[in-house]
Design a protein around this motif. Structure first.
Motif, PDB file in Angstrom:
ATOM      1  N   ASN A 111       2.239   6.954  -8.389  1.00 56.29           N
ATOM      2  CA  ASN A 111       2.694   8.091  -7.594  1.00 56.29           C
ATOM      3  C   ASN A 111       3.403   7.573  -6.353  1.00 56.29           C
ATOM      4  OD1 ASN A 111       3.117  10.454  -6.219  1.00 56.29           O
ATOM      5  ND2 ASN A 111       0.971  11.064  -6.151  1.00 56.29           N
ATOM      6  N   GLY A 112       4.709   7.742  -6.282  1.00 58.65           N
ATOM      7  CA  GLY A 112       5.490   7.266  -5.146  1.00 58.65           C
ATOM      8  C   GLY A 112       5.838   8.359  -4.166  1.00 58.65           C
ATOM      9  N   GLU A 113       5.138   9.497  -4.212  1.00 57.66           N
ATOM     10  CA  GLU A 113       5.444  10.602  -3.317  1.00 57.66           C
ATOM     11  C   GLU A 113       4.602  10.500  -2.052  1.00 57.66           C
ATOM     12  OE1 GLU A 113       5.816  15.470  -3.431  1.00 57.66           O
ATOM     13  OE2 GLU A 113       4.934  14.413  -5.119  1.00 57.66           O
ATOM     14  N   ALA A 114       5.205  10.879  -0.933  1.00 57.45           N
ATOM     15  CA  ALA A 114       4.510  10.835   0.353  1.00 57.45           C
ATOM     16  C   ALA A 114       4.273  12.241   0.874  1.00 57.45           C
ATOM     17  CB  ALA A 114       5.325  10.048   1.368  1.00 57.45           C
ATOM     18  N   LEU A 115       3.221  12.398   1.633  1.00 57.44           N
ATOM     19  CA  LEU A 115       2.917  13.651   2.306  1.00 57.44           C
ATOM     20  C   LEU A 115       3.862  13.803   3.489  1.00 57.44           C
ATOM     21  CD1 LEU A 115       0.910  16.055   2.536  1.00 57.44           C
ATOM     22  CD2 LEU A 115      -0.391  14.610   4.110  1.00 57.44           C
ATOM     23  N   THR A 116       4.460  14.979   3.625  1.00 56.99           N
ATOM     24  CA  THR A 116       5.370  15.255   4.742  1.00 56.99           C
ATOM     25  C   THR A 116       4.890  16.507   5.469  1.00 56.99           C
ATOM     26  OG1 THR A 116       6.836  16.703   3.479  1.00 56.99           O
ATOM     27  CG2 THR A 116       7.322  14.332   3.414  1.00 56.99           C
ATOM     28  N   PRO A 117       5.350  16.748   6.704  1.00 54.33           N
ATOM     29  CA  PRO A 117       5.023  18.018   7.349  1.00 54.33           C
ATOM     30  C   PRO A 117       5.519  19.217   6.542  1.00 54.33           C
ATOM     31  CG  PRO A 117       5.806  16.465   8.977  1.00 54.33           C
ATOM     32  CD  PRO A 117       6.018  15.827   7.631  1.00 54.33           C
ATOM     33  N   GLY A 118       6.603  19.041   5.782  1.00 53.02           N
ATOM     34  CA  GLY A 118       7.098  20.118   4.927  1.00 53.02           C
ATOM     35  C   GLY A 118       6.087  20.527   3.875  1.00 53.02           C
ATOM     36  N   HIS A 119       5.312  19.567   3.356  1.00 53.03           N
ATOM     37  CA  HIS A 119       4.258  19.891   2.399  1.00 53.03           C
ATOM     38  C   HIS A 119       3.215  20.799   3.058  1.00 53.03           C
ATOM     39  CE1 HIS A 119       5.810  16.425   0.107  1.00 53.03           C
ATOM     40  NE2 HIS A 119       5.283  17.036  -0.934  1.00 53.03           N
ATOM     41  N   LEU A 120       2.924  20.548   4.318  1.00 49.74           N
ATOM     42  CA  LEU A 120       1.927  21.349   5.016  1.00 49.74           C
ATOM     43  C   LEU A 120       2.454  22.744   5.354  1.00 49.74           C
ATOM     44  CD1 LEU A 120       0.625  18.581   7.434  1.00 49.74           C
ATOM     45  CD2 LEU A 120      -0.339  19.262   5.227  1.00 49.74           C
ATOM     46  N   LEU A 121       3.773  22.854   5.568  1.00 51.64           N
ATOM     47  CA  LEU A 121       4.367  24.135   5.924  1.00 51.64           C
ATOM     48  C   LEU A 121       4.651  25.010   4.712  1.00 51.64           C
ATOM     49  CD1 LEU A 121       6.924  22.894   8.590  1.00 51.64           C
ATOM     50  CD2 LEU A 121       4.856  24.206   9.021  1.00 51.64           C
ATOM     51  N   THR A 122       5.192  24.405   3.649  1.00 49.19           N
ATOM     52  CA  THR A 122       5.658  25.198   2.514  1.00 49.19           C
ATOM     53  C   THR A 122       5.008  24.817   1.194  1.00 49.19           C
ATOM     54  OG1 THR A 122       7.497  23.698   2.038  1.00 49.19           O
ATOM     55  CG2 THR A 122       7.917  25.502   3.584  1.00 49.19           C
TER      56      THR A 122
END
Length: 185
Positions: free
Chosen positions: A55-66
């Motif tokens: 899994n090469g995906e990172a958590l971003t603030p966008g994940h938390l918002l949308t």
């Protein structure tokens, strides 16, 4: 009282002022630039989503918002102002957004890198760690993420170079000073 988020706002304001320079922007153009800056800041990787090496995906603030990564907003069309064509105004806004992105990526990746004193032992980067790779030619809101697949230690036992696999499947050999480790989120 805000700590980290206030530091982010301060950095964004500083970079915005440097990117705009002496250009005079209308309210619509400034709003377009600010929406782009918001998208850039909310697309930055802040941590690894899982410990799974595939899994090469990172958590971003966008994940938390949308609940997912943010997409760039389309550029607004503005009417002619002071004899300048719409195309020139769009190019001005685009160049301000690009300048902000260029400066932001350098400062953000440098801020992620831990710069400890050399007299304290720092842990080595290990296989399976998620990293942000410093790249100069990426478009806005695109971050080159990869997983460490092999590390190469120097004579002193400290890791200096690693092999990184990106989500596109490519394998790159990079010096560790061109990488920023993302913690497990």
């Amino acid at each position: 009282m805000g700590g980290l988020w206030e530091a982010g706002v301060k950095t964004a304001k500083h970079l915005l002022l440097r990117a705009v320079g002496s250009a005079l922007l209308s309210a619509e153009e400034l709003a377009t630039v600010l929406f782009g800056i918001e998208a850039v800041m909310n697309s930055r990787p802040i941590g690894a989503i899982s410990q799974d090496p595939s899994n090469g995906e990172a958590l971003t603030p966008g994940h938390l918002l949308t609940g997912g990564p943010l997409l760039a907003t389309p550029a607004l069309r503005t009417p002619d102002q002071e004899g300048l064509s719409c195309l020139r105004r769009w190019r001005l806004v685009s160049s301000v957004r690009q300048m902000f992105w260029w400066r932001w990526t350098r400062e953000y990746v440098l801020g992620l890198q831990i710069r400890g004193k050399w007299h304290q032992q720092q842990p080595n980067i290990s296989e399976g760690d998620l990293v942000v790779m410093a790249e100069d030619n990426l478009p806005p809101q695109q971050w080159l993420l990869g997983r460490i697949i092999a590390s190469h230690a120097g004579e002193d036992g400290m890791v200096r170079v690693v092999d990184v696999r990106t989500s596109g499947g490519g394998v790159f050999r990079r010096a560790i000073h061109k990488l920023a480790l993302l913690s497990i989120g």
